[in-house]
Design a protein around this motif. Sequence first.
Motif, PDB file in Angstrom:
ATOM      1  N   PHE A   1      25.937  21.200  16.103  1.00  0.00           N
ATOM      2  CA  PHE A   1      26.877  22.290  15.896  1.00  0.00           C
ATOM      3  C   PHE A   1      28.058  21.729  15.126  1.00  0.00           C
ATOM      4  CE2 PHE A   1      30.581  24.759  17.224  1.00  0.00           C
ATOM      5  CZ  PHE A   1      30.171  26.001  16.784  1.00  0.00           C
ATOM      6  N   VAL A   2      28.253  22.251  13.938  1.00  0.00           N
ATOM      7  CA  VAL A   2      29.320  21.769  13.084  1.00  0.00           C
ATOM      8  C   VAL A   2      30.383  22.857  12.991  1.00  0.00           C
ATOM      9  CG1 VAL A   2      29.898  20.940  10.786  1.00  0.00           C
ATOM     10  CG2 VAL A   2      27.680  20.384  11.783  1.00  0.00           C
ATOM     11  N   VAL A   3      31.610  22.479  13.269  1.00  0.00           N
ATOM     12  CA  VAL A   3      32.715  23.411  13.147  1.00  0.00           C
ATOM     13  C   VAL A   3      33.029  23.592  11.669  1.00  0.00           C
ATOM     14  CG1 VAL A   3      35.119  23.846  13.732  1.00  0.00           C
ATOM     15  CG2 VAL A   3      33.629  22.715  15.369  1.00  0.00           C
ATOM     16  N   THR A   4      33.058  24.828  11.228  1.00  0.00           N
ATOM     17  CA  THR A   4      33.312  25.099   9.813  1.00  0.00           C
ATOM     18  C   THR A   4      34.801  25.060   9.520  1.00  0.00           C
ATOM     19  OG1 THR A   4      33.384  27.458  10.230  1.00  0.00           O
ATOM     20  CG2 THR A   4      31.248  26.522   9.645  1.00  0.00           C
ATOM     21  N   ALA A   5      35.107  25.099   8.246  1.00  0.00           N
ATOM     22  CA  ALA A   5      36.502  25.012   7.814  1.00  0.00           C
ATOM     23  C   ALA A   5      37.297  26.257   8.188  1.00  0.00           C
ATOM     24  CB  ALA A   5      36.553  24.797   6.307  1.00  0.00           C
ATOM     25  N   LYS A   6      36.631  27.374   8.443  1.00  0.00           N
ATOM     26  CA  LYS A   6      37.368  28.599   8.740  1.00  0.00           C
ATOM     27  C   LYS A   6      38.120  28.538  10.061  1.00  0.00           C
ATOM     28  CE  LYS A   6      33.518  31.071  10.792  1.00  0.00           C
ATOM     29  NZ  LYS A   6      32.651  32.210  10.705  1.00  0.00           N
ATOM     30  N   VAL A   7      37.730  27.646  10.960  1.00  0.00           N
ATOM     31  CA  VAL A   7      38.449  27.506  12.221  1.00  0.00           C
ATOM     32  C   VAL A   7      39.823  26.902  11.991  1.00  0.00           C
ATOM     33  CG1 VAL A   7      38.372  26.424  14.506  1.00  0.00           C
ATOM     34  CG2 VAL A   7      36.304  27.354  13.499  1.00  0.00           C
ATOM     35  N   ALA A   8      39.996  26.162  10.896  1.00  0.00           N
ATOM     36  CA  ALA A   8      41.276  25.556  10.597  1.00  0.00           C
ATOM     37  C   ALA A   8      42.304  26.589  10.150  1.00  0.00           C
ATOM     38  CB  ALA A   8      41.110  24.493   9.510  1.00  0.00           C
ATOM     39  N   ASP A   9      41.864  27.774   9.736  1.00  0.00           N
ATOM     40  CA  ASP A   9      42.768  28.832   9.324  1.00  0.00           C
ATOM     41  C   ASP A   9      43.522  29.356  10.542  1.00  0.00           C
ATOM     42  OD1 ASP A   9      44.064  30.757   7.861  1.00  0.00           O
ATOM     43  OD2 ASP A   9      42.331  32.096   7.719  1.00  0.00           O
ATOM     44  N   GLU A  10      44.810  29.565  10.385  1.00  0.00           N
ATOM     45  CA  GLU A  10      45.659  29.998  11.501  1.00  0.00           C
ATOM     46  C   GLU A  10      45.271  31.381  12.019  1.00  0.00           C
ATOM     47  OE1 GLU A  10      48.437  29.760  14.399  1.00  0.00           O
ATOM     48  OE2 GLU A  10      47.987  28.161  12.980  1.00  0.00           O
ATOM     49  N   ASP A  11      44.997  32.339  11.113  1.00  0.00           N
ATOM     50  CA  ASP A  11      44.632  33.692  11.528  1.00  0.00           C
ATOM     51  C   ASP A  11      43.305  33.713  12.276  1.00  0.00           C
ATOM     52  OD1 ASP A  11      46.920  34.740  10.397  1.00  0.00           O
ATOM     53  OD2 ASP A  11      45.944  35.164   8.477  1.00  0.00           O
ATOM     54  N   VAL A  12      42.340  32.959  11.785  1.00  0.00           N
ATOM     55  CA  VAL A  12      41.022  32.910  12.424  1.00  0.00           C
ATOM     56  C   VAL A  12      41.129  32.264  13.796  1.00  0.00           C
ATOM     57  CG1 VAL A  12      38.688  31.998  12.225  1.00  0.00           C
ATOM     58  CG2 VAL A  12      39.832  32.895  10.212  1.00  0.00           C
TER      59      VAL A  12
ATOM     60  N   TYR B   1      40.250  33.943  17.338  1.00  0.00           N
ATOM     61  CA  TYR B   1      39.335  33.252  18.241  1.00  0.00           C
ATOM     62  C   TYR B   1      39.941  33.140  19.634  1.00  0.00           C
ATOM     63  CZ  TYR B   1      36.441  29.606  20.269  1.00  0.00           C
ATOM     64  OH  TYR B   1      35.630  28.889  21.104  1.00  0.00           O
ATOM     65  N   ASP B   2      41.217  32.836  19.714  1.00  0.00           N
ATOM     66  CA  ASP B   2      41.892  32.750  21.009  1.00  0.00           C
ATOM     67  C   ASP B   2      41.959  34.105  21.699  1.00  0.00           C
ATOM     68  OD1 ASP B   2      42.277  30.039  20.733  1.00  0.00           O
ATOM     69  OD2 ASP B   2      44.297  30.246  19.871  1.00  0.00           O
ATOM     70  N   GLN B   3      42.015  35.183  20.905  1.00  0.00           N
ATOM     71  CA  GLN B   3      42.033  36.531  21.465  1.00  0.00           C
ATOM     72  C   GLN B   3      40.627  37.043  21.766  1.00  0.00           C
ATOM     73  OE1 GLN B   3      44.029  38.735  18.400  1.00  0.00           O
ATOM     74  NE2 GLN B   3      46.058  38.128  19.093  1.00  0.00           N
ATOM     75  N   GLU B   4      39.611  36.235  21.506  1.00  0.00           N
ATOM     76  CA  GLU B   4      38.200  36.554  21.719  1.00  0.00           C
ATOM     77  C   GLU B   4      37.740  37.743  20.879  1.00  0.00           C
ATOM     78  OE1 GLU B   4      37.205  36.872  25.830  1.00  0.00           O
ATOM     79  OE2 GLU B   4      37.811  34.824  26.259  1.00  0.00           O
ATOM     80  N   LEU B   5      38.175  37.766  19.619  1.00  0.00           N
ATOM     81  CA  LEU B   5      37.737  38.773  18.671  1.00  0.00           C
ATOM     82  C   LEU B   5      36.666  38.185  17.768  1.00  0.00           C
ATOM     83  CD1 LEU B   5      41.157  40.340  17.625  1.00  0.00           C
ATOM     84  CD2 LEU B   5      39.430  41.353  19.104  1.00  0.00           C
ATOM     85  N   ILE B   6      35.648  38.961  17.493  1.00  0.00           N
ATOM     86  CA  ILE B   6      34.573  38.493  16.636  1.00  0.00           C
ATOM     87  C   ILE B   6      35.040  38.534  15.188  1.00  0.00           C
ATOM     88  CG2 ILE B   6      32.213  38.928  15.856  1.00  0.00           C
ATOM     89  CD1 ILE B   6      31.643  40.146  18.576  1.00  0.00           C
ATOM     90  N   GLU B   7      34.712  37.517  14.429  1.00  0.00           N
ATOM     91  CA  GLU B   7      35.110  37.400  13.028  1.00  0.00           C
ATOM     92  C   GLU B   7      34.047  38.029  12.141  1.00  0.00           C
ATOM     93  OE1 GLU B   7      37.593  36.345   9.975  1.00  0.00           O
ATOM     94  OE2 GLU B   7      37.990  36.066  12.082  1.00  0.00           O
ATOM     95  N   PHE B   8      34.395  39.118  11.457  1.00  0.00           N
ATOM     96  CA  PHE B   8      33.477  39.803  10.555  1.00  0.00           C
ATOM     97  C   PHE B   8      33.964  39.757   9.112  1.00  0.00           C
ATOM     98  CE2 PHE B   8      32.727  42.158  14.559  1.00  0.00           C
ATOM     99  CZ  PHE B   8      31.370  41.972  14.656  1.00  0.00           C
TER     100      PHE B   8
ATOM    101  N   ASP C   1      43.165  43.567  10.579  1.00  0.00           N
ATOM    102  CA  ASP C   1      43.323  42.180  10.166  1.00  0.00           C
ATOM    103  C   ASP C   1      42.223  41.774   9.185  1.00  0.00           C
ATOM    104  OD1 ASP C   1      41.179  42.133  11.846  1.00  0.00           O
ATOM    105  OD2 ASP C   1      42.047  40.793  13.321  1.00  0.00           O
ATOM    106  N   ASN C   2      42.220  40.515   8.787  1.00  0.00           N
ATOM    107  CA  ASN C   2      41.216  40.021   7.835  1.00  0.00           C
ATOM    108  C   ASN C   2      39.848  39.809   8.463  1.00  0.00           C
ATOM    109  OD1 ASN C   2      43.047  40.005   5.740  1.00  0.00           O
ATOM    110  ND2 ASN C   2      43.687  37.889   6.130  1.00  0.00           N
ATOM    111  N   GLY C   3      39.739  39.897   9.771  1.00  0.00           N
ATOM    112  CA  GLY C   3      38.472  39.712  10.453  1.00  0.00           C
ATOM    113  C   GLY C   3      37.672  40.991  10.598  1.00  0.00           C
ATOM    114  N   LYS C   4      38.189  42.111  10.102  1.00  0.00           N
ATOM    115  CA  LYS C   4      37.461  43.374  10.199  1.00  0.00           C
ATOM    116  C   LYS C   4      36.282  43.388   9.239  1.00  0.00           C
ATOM    117  CE  LYS C   4      39.950  45.877   6.693  1.00  0.00           C
ATOM    118  NZ  LYS C   4      40.545  47.096   6.294  1.00  0.00           N
TER     119      LYS C   4
END
Length: 144
Positions: free
Chosen positions: A29-40, A44-51, A119-122
């Motif tokens: 399991f490799v953590v992608t670069a998108k986790v480094a983004d502050e908004d993402v 993630y901390d709010q348990e929202l799915i990223e779309f 947000d950008n995750g919609k």
Amino acid sequence: MWLIKRTTSYLFAFFETILKLLGYSQLNFVVTAKVADEDVSKRYDQELIEFGAASPMFDILATLAMLNLFGSLGAIKKATVDADQDSKVLDQFGLQILLCLVLVTINLPVYQALLFRKDNGKMPTSVMYKSIVFALLACMLAMY
């Protein structure tokens, strides 16, 4: 959200255990670069799915979710408004209506991403429009 997390993690754990027993290497399991983004990270901390990214898989997922929503709304309408004309709706289709309502409940994060999130995750608006058109087309075809 809890149900999706639990079933997905158990499914991957099951496959990893079977592959380990068969002698294959462990899944990485490799953590992608998108986790480094502050908004993402915040979502993630709010348990929202990223779309955020457009994908053909989102078209299918959103269309099936909208189809379940339209079907459940039509069934509720049929059971309540048209109850005096055909009182056997709940007797004949009660379990199907219940199943459709359960699927609508499971797809609540998808509806939230399609209709309510800003947000950008919609999900992209093109996915929303395509899913509504395809689901309405399927419902119209089923009616005739």
